[in-house]
Structures are given as C-alpha cells and as structure tokens.
Write a protein that holds these residues in place. Structure first.
Motif, PDB file in Angstrom:
ATOM      1  N   ALA A 195      -3.819  25.250 -18.619  1.00 34.72           N
ATOM      2  CA  ALA A 195      -3.277  24.140 -17.527  1.00 34.72           C
ATOM      3  C   ALA A 195      -1.879  24.139 -17.340  1.00 34.72           C
ATOM      4  O   ALA A 195      -1.192  22.975 -16.923  1.00 34.72           O
ATOM      5  N   THR A 196      -1.117  25.284 -17.518  1.00 35.05           N
ATOM      6  CA  THR A 196       0.327  25.416 -17.468  1.00 35.05           C
ATOM      7  C   THR A 196       0.562  25.150 -16.024  1.00 35.05           C
ATOM      8  O   THR A 196       0.174  25.867 -15.097  1.00 35.05           O
ATOM      9  N   VAL A 233       5.371  22.880 -17.771  1.00 34.88           N
ATOM     10  CA  VAL A 233       4.638  21.650 -18.231  1.00 34.88           C
ATOM     11  C   VAL A 233       3.416  22.163 -18.847  1.00 34.88           C
ATOM     12  O   VAL A 233       2.616  22.701 -18.384  1.00 34.88           O
ATOM     13  N   GLU A 234       3.329  21.958 -20.368  1.00 38.39           N
ATOM     14  CA  GLU A 234       1.940  22.464 -21.057  1.00 38.39           C
ATOM     15  C   GLU A 234       1.382  21.131 -21.722  1.00 38.39           C
ATOM     16  O   GLU A 234       1.953  20.352 -21.857  1.00 38.39           O
ATOM     17  N   THR A 235      -0.071  21.410 -22.265  1.00 39.69           N
ATOM     18  CA  THR A 235      -0.605  20.317 -22.993  1.00 39.69           C
ATOM     19  C   THR A 235       0.000  20.457 -24.159  1.00 39.69           C
ATOM     20  O   THR A 235       0.348  21.307 -24.754  1.00 39.69           O
TER      21      THR A 235
END
Length: 51
Positions: free
Chosen positions: A2-3, A11-13
């Motif tokens: 989900a990057t 933005v990464e988890t």
C-alpha cells in the motif's frame, strides 16, 4: 503493498516501514555472534600478547 506517494514523499503503513524481524532467532544470532567474537579475540590475545 500500500505504498503511496504524497507530495514527493513515500507514505507506508507502520508494518511496511518496520520490515524487521523480531523474535528469539535474532536474539540468539546476536548472542552467538558476540560470544564467538569474544572467543576469537581471546584466542588472538592469548597467542600474540601473552607475556
């Protein structure tokens, strides 16, 4: 994955950003490698620097 990109930043988890393995295998590897390094340095000191 989900990057995403937001305003030229990735933005990464939290799970994606971590990506490190936590657990007993890492602690065991660190313990064994540190013990082995101490043993090797002790042998080198005993052979070369003993008076």
């Amino acid at each position: 994955m989900a990057t995403t990109r937001q305003q030229r930043q990735i933005v990464e988890t939290p799970t994606e950003a971590r990506q490190g393995e936590l657990g007993p295998s890492v602690a065991a590897l660190l313990t064994v490698s540190t013990g082995l390094a101490i043993l090797i340095l002790g042998v080198i000191w005993f052979v070369f620097f003993r008076t």
